[in-house]
Structure formats: C-alpha cells, structure tokens
Design an enzyme around this catalytic site. Structure first.
Site, PDB file in Angstrom:
ATOM      1  N   GLU A  82      12.385 -12.156   1.305  1.00  0.00           N
ATOM      2  CA  GLU A  82      12.484 -13.594   1.073  1.00  0.00           C
ATOM      3  C   GLU A  82      13.668 -14.069   0.236  1.00  0.00           C
ATOM      4  OE1 GLU A  82       7.852 -14.981   1.430  1.00  0.00           O
ATOM      5  OE2 GLU A  82       8.500 -14.048  -0.429  1.00  0.00           O
ATOM      6  N   LYS A 105       3.571   0.836  -5.222  1.00  0.00           N
ATOM      7  CA  LYS A 105       4.306   0.088  -6.259  1.00  0.00           C
ATOM      8  C   LYS A 105       3.470  -0.056  -7.527  1.00  0.00           C
ATOM      9  CE  LYS A 105       4.760  -3.741  -3.933  1.00  0.00           C
ATOM     10  NZ  LYS A 105       4.015  -3.351  -2.719  1.00  0.00           N
ATOM     11  N   THR A 106       2.237  -0.566  -7.362  1.00  0.00           N
ATOM     12  CA  THR A 106       1.376  -0.777  -8.533  1.00  0.00           C
ATOM     13  C   THR A 106       1.069   0.541  -9.216  1.00  0.00           C
ATOM     14  OG1 THR A 106       0.384  -2.736  -7.519  1.00  0.00           O
ATOM     15  CG2 THR A 106      -0.822  -1.722  -9.330  1.00  0.00           C
ATOM     16  N   SER A 115       0.803  -1.230   0.000  1.00  0.00           N
ATOM     17  CA  SER A 115       0.000   0.000   0.000  1.00  0.00           C
ATOM     18  C   SER A 115       0.836   1.279   0.000  1.00  0.00           C
ATOM     19  CB  SER A 115      -0.962   0.022   1.201  1.00  0.00           C
ATOM     20  OG  SER A 115      -1.827  -1.081   1.151  1.00  0.00           O
ATOM     21  N   ARG A 173      -8.026   2.169 -12.317  1.00  0.00           N
ATOM     22  CA  ARG A 173      -6.868   2.997 -11.993  1.00  0.00           C
ATOM     23  C   ARG A 173      -6.365   3.758 -13.217  1.00  0.00           C
ATOM     24  NH1 ARG A 173      -2.743   0.861  -7.572  1.00  0.00           N
ATOM     25  NH2 ARG A 173      -4.172   0.113  -5.966  1.00  0.00           N
ATOM     26  N   GLN A 214       7.952  -6.863  -2.992  1.00  0.00           N
ATOM     27  CA  GLN A 214       7.631  -6.439  -1.630  1.00  0.00           C
ATOM     28  C   GLN A 214       8.868  -6.473  -0.743  1.00  0.00           C
ATOM     29  OE1 GLN A 214       4.297  -7.719   0.528  1.00  0.00           O
ATOM     30  NE2 GLN A 214       2.827  -7.157  -1.032  1.00  0.00           N
ATOM     31  N   GLU A 232      -2.247  -9.685  -8.781  1.00  0.00           N
ATOM     32  CA  GLU A 232      -2.755  -9.097  -7.545  1.00  0.00           C
ATOM     33  C   GLU A 232      -4.146  -8.506  -7.719  1.00  0.00           C
ATOM     34  OE1 GLU A 232      -0.853  -6.577  -3.898  1.00  0.00           O
ATOM     35  OE2 GLU A 232      -0.530  -5.787  -5.895  1.00  0.00           O
ATOM     36  N   GLY A 246      17.868 -12.851  -1.214  1.00  0.00           N
ATOM     37  CA  GLY A 246      18.908 -11.929  -1.631  1.00  0.00           C
ATOM     38  C   GLY A 246      19.184 -12.019  -3.119  1.00  0.00           C
ATOM     39  N   LYS A 300      20.140   0.537  -6.158  1.00  0.00           N
ATOM     40  CA  LYS A 300      21.122  -0.130  -7.015  1.00  0.00           C
ATOM     41  C   LYS A 300      20.966   0.418  -8.418  1.00  0.00           C
ATOM     42  CE  LYS A 300      22.748  -4.609  -8.758  1.00  0.00           C
ATOM     43  NZ  LYS A 300      22.552  -6.079  -8.785  1.00  0.00           N
TER      44      LYS A 300
END
Length: 282
Positions: free
Chosen positions: A206, A46-47, A43, A79, A189, A70, A208, A253
């Site tokens: 979750e 991102k989207t 929230s 949107r 996420q 999603e 690297g 990055k």
C-alpha cells in the site's frame, strides 16, 4: 563519544541484540533512532519474531513497549508463556496441560510478571503510541517499541487515498524514533505479489513510503524446496522431518550496512527462532 559508547557496550555484552546470531552479525542489533521493519505475508511469523525479540530483551532487563492492534492481551500472553515454558500453544489453547507443563507455565509466569514488557492493545493511532511512549519514557525509561502492525493503525487526520494514509503512518513512526531516540521495530504486511516468491522492496503493501522511511527492512519467507540451493536443502529436510519450518530472513534494506539473507529454524508450536550451527544441520 558514540563510537566509544558502542565499544563499551560490546565489551560488556550490552548491545540490543535480537537473539538470532546470524541476524545480529549482519545488522549489529537494534540501534537508537532507527526504524526497523519486519515484513511478510499473513501467518508467516511477523508477530512471533517481534515477540521473540521483545521478550528476549525484556528478560535482559530492557523496558519494552509492545503495541498490538491485531491480538488481545490474553493471546499475546499465551504466546509469551509458550516461548518461555516450551509448552505448545495448541495445547494451551485446548486446555490439555499436564502437571509438569503447569509447573513450567507457572515458572514462566513468575519470570515475566516482573519483567519490563508492557503490552498495549489500546493505542490506535501513532499519536496514541507517542503519548504513551513519552509517559513511559518519563516515568521509568524505555528501550524499545514494537508495533504490530503498521497497516492496521488508524491514521491521524484525513487523507484522500489509502497510500497517503499509510505514508502518513510510516512517517509518524519514523519521526517517533527520532523524537524519543530509541529503536522502533514495526511489523508490516506485504501485498499478494509476494506469494510464493522471495519478497522485494516493491512488495511492501500500500505505500512506497515505508521503503523510504525505514532504516532497515527484514523480509520473512518460507521457501519452497525448488527455490533452494543444494546447501539449503539439507536444512530444509531436517526442519521438515522435525515439524519445524525452514525460514529465510532477507535483509532488503540496511541503511548502515550490507544486505543479504540468513536462514533460521522456526518452531511454530513454541514460537521460537533458532539459528543453524555452522557446517552442521543436525
């Protein structure tokens, strides 16, 4: 040849830019064969940012494949129409639309019904995405893929741990960018450690492997007032007074350029991102 081609694109205003001037200045836009990750907590936006970039490029005539596991197509369409028409998403959802807003929505619908933005809510795995992408590329060409979002995809094959599953998905997406030689914008996420602080690479959820595979990583963050420098506080207060949100985009990055932070104004009702004018917060 590649450098000359980039020079010609820049001269002809044909680079794949995000539409956020400071971000484009820092990154140069989106490049073929690069995997760019937009990462944030749920929230945060991102989207919204992925759709903002996708619709901006589709409006310019680019062919964009937007994959979402999603949201349903109607929610994505709402949107897009909100961004294009300026009608608040809350009003659209509640059905509280006046005649003038109906006109604006109809105009936006006409504009995007003929665009090259393909919404895909069926692809579940990276293999599914690759198959459809190859088909689209062979048929009409393709300029950009947006995936919403990485950790919600189903991995191909069996894996012993969740970390291995996410690493496999991340590596397959990176291979896809190299195979089709087009940019892929993938949303991801962050873990709970990123709450209430500026995100860093180790906050990617979750695995690297995402950090290793991505060419570029952009973190979205809403700073609290006590996290701001004096130069940022005026912008923060201006946003707050106008029901906008002050957002930081941290370039965590950048394989071929500098890292750093830019700030933007986010209008959550209309799903729009705006840069700040230099030396002017009004």
């Amino acid at each position: 040849d590649w450098i000359e081609n980039q020079y010609i694109k820049a001269r002809d205003n044909d680079l794949m830019l995000t539409g956020i001037p400071d971000l484009d200045y820092c990154t140069g836009g989106l490049f073929d064969g690069e995997m760019t990750v937009i990462a944030a907590r749920p929230s945060v936006g991102k989207t919204a940012l992925g759709l903002y970039i996708a619709t901006k490029l589709a409006k310019e005539g680019r062919k964009v494949h937007f994959v979402s596991r999603e949201m349903l197509g109607n929610a994505i369409g709402m949107r897009i129409l909100s961004m294009a028409s300026g009608v608040n998403t809350g009003q659209i959802k509640a059905g509280k639309i006046n005649d003038a807003q109906w006109t604006r929505l109809a105009h936006a619908m006409g504009e995007y019904s003929t665009s090259n933005l393909i919404i895909d809510t069926e692809s579940k795995t990276t293999s599914d995405i690759k198959a459809i992408t190859k088909e689209l590329q062979a048929k009409d060409g393709l300029d950009l893929i947006v995936i919403d979002y990485l950790q919600i995809l189903t991995p191909d094959g069996r894996h012993n741990t969740r970390e291995q599953e996410v690493a496999s998905i991340s590596r397959n997406i990176k291979n896809l960018t190299l195979d089709i030689k087009k940019p892929v914008l993938v949303l991801a996420q962050l873990n709970r450690n990123a709450e209430n602080k500026r995100p860093v690479l180790s906050d990617l959820r979750e695995s690297g492997a995402i950090e290793a595979d991505a060419d570029n990583i952009w973190f979205l963050h809403y700073p609290t007032e006590n996290q701001l420098s004096n130069s940022q506080k005026d912008k923060f207060i201006t946003c707050k007074n106008n029901n906008f949100r002050y957002m930081e985009i941290h370039i965590g990055k950048h394989r071929n350029g500098p890292v750093g932070m830019i700030d933007v104004l986010f209008d959550p009702g209309k799903m729009k991102f705006l840069g700040f004018a230099k030396d002017d917060v009004s």
